[in-house]
Design an enzyme around this catalytic site. Structure first.
Site, PDB file in Angstrom:
ATOM      1  N   SER A  35       7.010  -6.864   4.765  1.00 35.39           N
ATOM      2  CA  SER A  35       6.508  -8.071   3.965  1.00 35.39           C
ATOM      3  C   SER A  35       8.059  -9.503   3.976  1.00 35.39           C
ATOM      4  O   SER A  35       7.963 -10.356   4.549  1.00 35.39           O
ATOM      5  CB  SER A  35       5.989  -8.440   2.835  1.00 35.39           C
ATOM      6  OG  SER A  35       4.859  -7.536   2.955  1.00 35.39           O
ATOM      7  N   THR A  80       0.419  -4.938  -3.285  1.00 34.53           N
ATOM      8  CA  THR A  80       0.366  -3.306  -2.637  1.00 34.53           C
ATOM      9  C   THR A  80      -0.023  -2.000  -3.397  1.00 34.53           C
ATOM     10  O   THR A  80      -0.763  -2.745  -4.490  1.00 34.53           O
ATOM     11  CB  THR A  80       1.187  -3.065  -1.157  1.00 34.53           C
ATOM     12  OG1 THR A  80       1.006  -1.813  -0.867  1.00 34.53           O
ATOM     13  CG2 THR A  80       2.366  -2.772  -2.165  1.00 34.53           C
ATOM     14  N   LYS A  84      -4.644  -3.274  -5.997  1.00 33.60           N
ATOM     15  CA  LYS A  84      -4.837  -4.180  -5.217  1.00 33.60           C
ATOM     16  C   LYS A  84      -5.438  -4.492  -6.287  1.00 33.60           C
ATOM     17  O   LYS A  84      -7.350  -5.280  -6.046  1.00 33.60           O
ATOM     18  CB  LYS A  84      -5.789  -3.601  -3.900  1.00 33.60           C
ATOM     19  CG  LYS A  84      -4.479  -3.986  -2.636  1.00 33.60           C
ATOM     20  CD  LYS A  84      -4.375  -3.634  -1.656  1.00 33.60           C
ATOM     21  CE  LYS A  84      -3.660  -3.560  -0.446  1.00 33.60           C
ATOM     22  NZ  LYS A  84      -3.842  -3.570   0.861  1.00 33.60           N
ATOM     23  N   ASP A 120      -7.002  -8.039   3.988  1.00 34.73           N
ATOM     24  CA  ASP A 120      -7.021  -7.273   4.554  1.00 34.73           C
ATOM     25  C   ASP A 120      -7.745  -6.935   5.971  1.00 34.73           C
ATOM     26  O   ASP A 120      -7.595  -6.277   7.208  1.00 34.73           O
ATOM     27  CB  ASP A 120      -6.439  -5.339   4.423  1.00 34.73           C
ATOM     28  CG  ASP A 120      -5.596  -5.608   3.648  1.00 34.73           C
ATOM     29  OD1 ASP A 120      -4.281  -6.079   3.483  1.00 34.73           O
ATOM     30  OD2 ASP A 120      -5.596  -5.287   2.228  1.00 34.73           O
ATOM     31  N   GLY A 145     -11.616   7.739   5.270  1.00 33.28           N
ATOM     32  CA  GLY A 145     -11.005   6.880   4.274  1.00 33.28           C
ATOM     33  C   GLY A 145     -12.508   5.985   3.647  1.00 33.28           C
ATOM     34  O   GLY A 145     -13.133   5.596   3.752  1.00 33.28           O
ATOM     35  N   TYR A 250       1.668   2.729   9.173  1.00 32.18           N
ATOM     36  CA  TYR A 250       2.553   2.101  10.842  1.00 32.18           C
ATOM     37  C   TYR A 250       4.420   2.558  10.226  1.00 32.18           C
ATOM     38  O   TYR A 250       4.545   2.851   9.409  1.00 32.18           O
ATOM     39  CB  TYR A 250       2.817   0.248  10.732  1.00 32.18           C
ATOM     40  CG  TYR A 250       2.977  -0.558   9.168  1.00 32.18           C
ATOM     41  CD1 TYR A 250       4.278   0.076   8.264  1.00 32.18           C
ATOM     42  CD2 TYR A 250       1.615  -0.679   8.485  1.00 32.18           C
ATOM     43  CE1 TYR A 250       4.204  -0.823   7.450  1.00 32.18           C
ATOM     44  CE2 TYR A 250       1.815  -0.978   7.037  1.00 32.18           C
ATOM     45  CZ  TYR A 250       3.485  -1.270   6.393  1.00 32.18           C
ATOM     46  OH  TYR A 250       3.438  -1.647   5.137  1.00 32.18           O
TER      47      TYR A 250
END
Ligand code: NDP
Length: 316
Positions: A35, A80, A84, A120, A145, A250
Site C-alpha cells: 500500500s 489489515t 478489520k 474491499d 472462505g 496476490y
C-alpha cells in the site's frame, strides 16, 4: 521514512516539516504491505504534501494506536490482518459499507472522530469487471472462505444481486451463518434449474465438483497460496474451462490456484487488481477526489517486479 513504524513511534510522534506522514496501514504482519508504494505515488501525483507509512500494530494495540492518530494530524489509516473486525468496536461512526461487511478496512479522521468504511467489497467488484469484463450481478459465484475478505465479497455479491452465491468454508458452521445473514437478498426467484440461489457447502471434493458445474466465478478468499509451498484450494482436476477464477491472494509469482486454473483452460487473475481498487476507493474517501488509478497501478506493478526475487509473500 522508516520501513515500519511501531506504537512506540506513534507515542512520541513528531511530524516532519516536509511531507509529514499523515496516512498509513496498521497490521501484524505489515512489513511487506504494497500500500505505501501505491498510495505515496497517488499523493505525489495529486500534489498532496504528505506521506503514507506502514505501522506494525498488534491486535491488543489497536485501540491506543487509533486514538493516537485521531489526536495527531492524520487523515486516516487502512487496516489489515488482524484488525478489520476488531476495529468495528473501536471507531466512532460506521459507514454503511462497513456495517454491511461487518469489518473496517479504511478509517477517515474528521474533527478527531474515527469513521470506519469498507472498500474491499467494491474493490473486488471493480476488479472482476476489469479482469473479466463482466458484472457481479450476471454471475453465479462460489466463494471459498468465510473470513473477513470472503465476507466483504459475499456481501457485495448479495447487494449487487448476483445470480447465485455459494459459500464454502472449512468450518462449515461459519459458511452457514454467513449464508443465513444474506438470505433476504436472494429471496427473489431466478430461472436457475435444480440449484438454490444461495447455498452454504462443506469443504468437500464432492460438493466442489457438483457446484463447479453450476457457477461461473470461483473466488479464493482464504490465505491458501500466500506461501509458495501452498497447494491450490481446489485441485486442477476439478476445474473447468468455462470458469473465471479470482485468487484474492496476490503474489509476484503465480499462485498455485492461478496455475491450476490456467492448466484447466480457465481464465484467471490474482488479487492485485482488488488491492488496487480498494486502495483507490480509500483515497477517494480520504480526499473526496478521484484517485489517479493509472499512477497507482503502475506503482504496484513496478513494486511487484522488484519483489519478484523475494520469497516472502506481500501483505496489503
Ligand atoms: P481471515 O483470517 O479473516 O479468514 C481466513 C479464511 O480462510 C477463513 O474462512 C478460514 O477458514 C480459511 N482458511 C484458512 N486457512 C485455511 C486452510 N488451510 N484451508 C482452508 N481454508 C482455510 O483472513 P482474510 O479473509 O482477511 O484474508 C483471506 C485472504 O484474502 C488472504 O490471503 C488475504 O491476502 C486476501 N485478501 C486480499 C485482498 C486484496 O486486496 N487482494 C484484501 C483482503 C484480503 P476457517 O473459518 O475454517 O478457519
Amino acid at each position: 521514512m522508516k520501513e515500519v513504524y511501531t506504537l512506540a513511534d506513534l507515542e512520541k510522534w513528531k511530524p516532519k516539516a516536509k511531507t509529514p506522514i499523515r496516512l498509513g496501514v496498521f497490521g501484524d504482519p505489515v512489513e511487506h504491505s504494497l500500500s505505501p508504494q501505491m498510495q505515496n505515488s497517488a499523493l505525489k501525483n495529486s500534489g498532496l504534501e504528505m506521506g503514507y507509512a506502514r505501522f506494525q500494530i498488534g491486535a491488543d494495540e489497536l485501540p491506543v494506536a487509533l486514538k493516537l492518530v485521531s489526536e495527531l494530524d492524520f487523515v486516516g489509516v487502512n487496516l489489515t490482518v488482524p484488525h478489520k473486525i476488531a476495529a468495528f468496536g473501536v471507531t466512532d461512526e460506521l459507514d454503511e459499507s462497513a456495517r454491511q461487511a461487518g469489518a473496517v478496512n479504511t478509517v477517515k479522521i474528521e474533527d478527531g472522530k474515527l469513521r470506519g468504511f469498507n472498500t474491499d467489497g467494491k474493490g473486488f467488484s471493480r476488479a472482476i469487471r476489469e479482469e473479466f469484463s463482466v458484472d457481479l450481478r450476471d454471475l453465479r459465484v462460489l466463494v471459498l472462505g468465510a473470513g473477513g475478505a470472503a465476507r466483504a465479497i459475499a456481501v457485495e455479491c448479495a447487494t449487487e444481486n448476483s445470480e447465485r452465491l455459494v459459500i464454502a468454508n472449512r468450518d462449515f458452521e461459519k459458511a452457514k451463518q454467513l449464508a443465513e445473514e444474506l438470505r433476504s437478498y436472494f429471496a427473489e426467484a431466478r430461472v436457475l434449474g435444480p440449484v438454490p440461489r444461495l447455498q452454504a457447502i462443506p469443504w468437500d471434493k464432492g460438493a466442489f465438483r457438483f457446484q463447479i458445474a453450476n457457477v461461473d466465478l470461483l473466488v479464493n478468499a482464504t490465505p491458501l497460496g500466500l506461501h509458495h509451498a501452498d497447494a491450490a484450494p481446489i485441485s486442477a482436476r476439478l476445474l473447468a474451462p468455462h470458469l473465471m477464477i479470482y485468487d484474492t491472494v496476490y503474489s509476484s509469482v503465480q499462485t498455485a490456484f492461478v496455475s491450476a486454473a490456467i492448466e484447466a483452460g480457465a481464465r484467471a487473475a490474482n488479487g492485485l487488481s482488488m488491492l488496487l481498487h480498494q486502495g483507490a476507493l480509500a483515497f477517494e474517501i480520504w480526499f473526496e477526489r478521484a484517485a489517479p488509478l493509472d499512477v497507482m497501478r503502475k506503482a504496484l506493478m513496478n513494486k511487484e517486479h522488484q519483489g519478484a526475487a523475494a520469497s516472502k509473500p506481500p501483505a496489503k
